[in-house]
Motif scaffolding. Structure first.
Motif, mmCIF file in Angstrom:
data_model
loop_
_atom_site.group_PDB
_atom_site.id
_atom_site.type_symbol
_atom_site.label_atom_id
_atom_site.label_comp_id
_atom_site.label_asym_id
_atom_site.label_seq_id
_atom_site.Cartn_x
_atom_site.Cartn_y
_atom_site.Cartn_z
ATOM 1 N N ALA A 118 0.272 -1.875 0.378
ATOM 2 C CA ALA A 118 -0.141 -0.086 -0.253
ATOM 3 C C ALA A 118 0.739 1.105 -0.027
ATOM 4 N N THR A 119 0.527 2.088 -0.734
ATOM 5 C CA THR A 119 1.789 3.798 -0.426
ATOM 6 C C THR A 119 -0.141 4.571 -0.721
ATOM 7 N N THR A 120 0.983 5.675 -0.679
ATOM 8 C CA THR A 120 0.437 7.006 -0.415
ATOM 9 C C THR A 120 0.593 8.105 -1.063
ATOM 10 N N ASP A 121 -0.742 8.409 -2.538
ATOM 11 C CA ASP A 121 0.017 9.781 -3.762
ATOM 12 C C ASP A 121 0.703 10.925 -3.041
ATOM 13 N N ALA A 122 -0.116 11.405 -1.504
ATOM 14 C CA ALA A 122 0.208 12.679 -1.077
ATOM 15 C C ALA A 122 0.298 14.126 -2.070
ATOM 16 N N HIS A 123 -1.093 13.751 -3.049
ATOM 17 C CA HIS A 123 -0.800 14.651 -3.692
ATOM 18 C C HIS A 123 -1.975 15.487 -3.987
ATOM 19 N N HIS A 124 -3.392 14.965 -3.608
ATOM 20 C CA HIS A 124 -4.839 15.874 -3.629
ATOM 21 C C HIS A 124 -5.779 15.244 -2.943
ATOM 22 N N PRO A 125 -6.450 15.617 -2.636
ATOM 23 C CA PRO A 125 -7.258 14.929 -1.844
ATOM 24 C C PRO A 125 -8.673 13.985 -2.558
ATOM 25 N N VAL A 126 -8.987 14.318 -3.941
ATOM 26 C CA VAL A 126 -9.907 12.746 -3.919
ATOM 27 C C VAL A 126 -8.774 12.434 -5.287
ATOM 28 N N GLN A 127 -8.047 13.533 -6.287
ATOM 29 C CA GLN A 127 -7.996 12.924 -7.644
ATOM 30 C C GLN A 127 -6.302 11.124 -7.096
ATOM 31 N N PRO A 128 -6.023 10.693 -8.314
ATOM 32 C CA PRO A 128 -4.880 10.137 -7.816
ATOM 33 C C PRO A 128 -3.752 11.245 -8.739
ATOM 34 N N HIS A 129 -2.610 10.467 -8.652
ATOM 35 C CA HIS A 129 -1.287 11.403 -9.057
ATOM 36 C C HIS A 129 -1.343 11.121 -10.712
ATOM 37 N N PRO A 130 -1.542 12.407 -11.195
ATOM 38 C CA PRO A 130 -1.386 11.929 -13.175
ATOM 39 C C PRO A 130 -0.750 10.892 -13.576
ATOM 40 N N ASP A 131 0.296 10.764 -13.119
ATOM 41 C CA ASP A 131 1.719 10.194 -13.311
ATOM 42 C C ASP A 131 1.533 8.541 -13.504
ATOM 43 N N GLY A 132 0.291 8.458 -11.734
ATOM 44 C CA GLY A 132 -0.010 6.786 -11.808
ATOM 45 C C GLY A 132 1.328 6.614 -10.810
ATOM 46 N N SER A 133 1.886 7.385 -9.807
ATOM 47 C CA SER A 133 3.158 7.343 -9.700
ATOM 48 C C SER A 133 3.170 6.214 -8.332
ATOM 49 N N GLY A 134 2.139 6.792 -7.687
ATOM 50 C CA GLY A 134 1.681 6.525 -5.988
ATOM 51 C C GLY A 134 1.387 4.797 -6.666
ATOM 52 N N ALA A 135 0.268 4.911 -7.270
ATOM 53 C CA ALA A 135 0.008 3.575 -7.701
ATOM 54 C C ALA A 135 1.132 2.469 -8.187
ATOM 55 N N GLU A 136 2.406 2.948 -8.977
ATOM 56 C CA GLU A 136 3.112 2.185 -10.471
ATOM 57 C C GLU A 136 4.040 1.562 -8.580
ATOM 58 N N ALA A 137 3.884 1.914 -7.940
ATOM 59 C CA ALA A 137 5.114 1.950 -6.019
ATOM 60 C C ALA A 137 3.893 1.256 -5.411
ATOM 61 N N ALA A 138 3.186 0.430 -5.473
ATOM 62 C CA ALA A 138 2.542 0.105 -4.894
ATOM 63 C C ALA A 138 2.240 -1.564 -5.858
ATOM 64 N N VAL A 139 2.152 -1.236 -6.992
ATOM 65 C CA VAL A 139 2.448 -3.111 -7.690
ATOM 66 C C VAL A 139 3.517 -3.340 -7.923
ATOM 67 N N PRO B 49 -13.826 9.047 -16.364
ATOM 68 C CA PRO B 49 -12.878 9.509 -16.852
ATOM 69 C C PRO B 49 -11.052 9.814 -16.895
ATOM 70 N N PHE B 50 -11.011 10.086 -15.971
ATOM 71 C CA PHE B 50 -9.810 10.327 -14.826
ATOM 72 C C PHE B 50 -8.883 9.258 -14.396
ATOM 73 N N ASN B 51 -10.139 8.878 -13.536
ATOM 74 C CA ASN B 51 -9.116 7.934 -13.176
ATOM 75 C C ASN B 51 -8.631 5.981 -14.108
ATOM 76 N N ASP B 52 -9.450 5.808 -14.674
ATOM 77 C CA ASP B 52 -9.161 4.938 -15.961
ATOM 78 C C ASP B 52 -8.233 5.816 -16.954
ATOM 79 N N ARG B 53 -8.348 6.768 -17.490
ATOM 80 C CA ARG B 53 -7.467 6.902 -17.706
ATOM 81 C C ARG B 53 -5.717 6.563 -17.247
ATOM 82 N N ILE B 54 -5.621 7.427 -16.301
ATOM 83 C CA ILE B 54 -4.180 7.024 -15.765
ATOM 84 C C ILE B 54 -3.851 5.241 -15.695
#
Length: 404
Positions: A258-279, A304-309
């Motif tokens: 599990a990781t945390t973006d520390a980017h925005h209250p509701v939007q995932p980081h636009p480059d998906g770096s936090g999710a990538e780190a978790a994977v 639109p935003f989540n699926d694109r990232i």
């Protein structure tokens, strides 16, 4: 492979808008079925939501269960099924060696909302003394402990829409540490409530379609998610313990992070770096590489935003193009329950060699990378390693590596 003791799943249970029982939900997802929704015109104009079909004592016997908040009722039914399927008898197990981890995003929001209405319209004296026992977010875990005689650790994980997945990871850690011999895990949420829907609608997160097929993950015409509810449960054990009691093995939890973006209250980081780190961390935890992943059960919210990232992340990490599916096409977004539901379905895909289609998606967004999204009908695929991803408000990211 990891040097840690293997962790297995010996039983699962589920309650979703497709019905009660893991089999009912699996059949609906495998068929790519469009489910009947519930629209509440007075409270949520034009909003299509998916509700769990009503049930009573035939599925949830026991004194006092009829008036519990739905998020607790769903958890009880799902866990009852999972414990029975695991071959355990909770009346006789060593309760101090059993733990409970519940993932939930909202808690008893229906009970709280109803109490606020009663307070406003009729005064404080009409508020029930059962308000807090039925609404506090840890009360699903507490009620499960009472029902199944669990006296070991009891935790409630709150990570928004990643809650159910993180709960599986926390359970895995309890087993690895030797704190417990068995852990009952449940992701549950019951957010089909007017105030919840109104909040998501105000954010622009809900689909603007009134149609029953409004949830279209990764589709060119996706417009937001469909609000839903439900629960999924897993019984998890170390493999040696399960073998000693000749328990059935549904699948394995190979890795978690599990990781945390520390980017925005509701939007995932636009480059998906936090999710990538978790994977990457989950795969390292499993002792595997990106090339070992044969199937991805995506978070796939239909926004639109989540699926694109997420689509770009899958393409970047897995150039060998593993199959991808998103169960929210059928089930909608069950919030804190989603990660647990999708993990159970990913385990079933591993076990059966069938990958469910991404329902309602006929034309994949041309701006997305060319991920191998399964559409139209289920695909036969014998695979041994699957990845399930979950993302949540607050920048929460969770990745589970699952094995057959």
């Amino acid at each position: 492979m990891s040097a840690h003791p293997p962790i297995v799943v010996t039983g699962t249970g589920m309650v979703t808008p497709a019905g009660t029982g893991t089999d009912a939900t699996w059949r609906a997802v495998l068929d790519g079925r469009t489910l009947a929704g519930s629209v509440r015109p007075a409270d949520m104009p034009g909003r299509h939501c998916l509700s769990v079909p009503a049930f009573g004592r035939e599925l949830l016997p026991g004194r006092g269960t009829a008036h519990l908040d739905p998020f607790i009722r769903y958890a009880l039914v799902a866990v009852d099924e999972a414990v029975a399927a695991s071959g355990h008898d909770s009346r006789s197990w060593e309760g101090h060696r059993v733990g409970i981890v519940v993932g939930c995003g909202l808690g008893g929001i229906s009970t709280t909302s109803d109490a606020q209405t009663r307070l406003t319209e009729r005064g404080a004296d009409t508020v029930s003394p059962y308000l807090h026992p039925r609404s506090l977010i840890n009360m699903a875990a507490g009620t499960l402990a009472i029902r199944h005689h669990v006296t070991g650790p009891s935790h409630t994980v709150v990570a928004a829409c990643a809650s159910g997945a993180v709960a599986i990871g926390v359970a895995r850690d309890l087993l690895r540490a030797g704190t417990c011999d068995t852990v009952v895990v449940c992701g549950t949420d019951a957010g089909v409530v007017p105030v919840v829907a109104a909040g998501f609608a105000a954010m622009g997160a809900l689909s603007d379609s009134f149609a029953a097929d409004a949830s279209r993950p990764f589709a060119s015409d996706r417009s937001g998610f469909v609000l839903s509810e439900g629960a999924a449960a897993l019984v998890m054990e170390r493999e040696d313990s399960a073998r000693d009691r000749e328990a059935p093995v549904v699948g394995r939890v190979l890795g978690y992070a599990a990781t945390t973006d520390a980017h925005h209250p509701v939007q995932p980081h636009p480059d998906g770096s936090g999710a990538e780190a978790a994977v990457r961390a989950a795969l390292a935890d499993a002792g595997l590489g990106t090339g070992d992943v044969e199937h991805v059960n995506a978070h796939g919210t239909s926004t639109p935003f989540n699926d694109r990232i997420e689509g770009r992340l899958i393409d970047r990490l897995f150039p060998h193009r593993p199959s991808v599916t998103a169960n929210k096409g059928v089930l909608g977004h069950t919030l804190g329950a989603a990660g647990a539901i999708e993990a159970v379905l990913a385990l079933r895909a591993l076990r059966t060699g069938l990958v469910p289609p991404t329902a309602h998606t006929s034309s994949v967004d041309g701006e997305l990378p060319a991920i191998d999204l399964v559409v139209g009908e289920a695909r036969r695929q014998r695979h041994s390693v699957a990845l399930s991803t979950s993302l949540g408000f607050g920048g929460a990211n969770c990745a589970l590596v699952l094995g057959a």
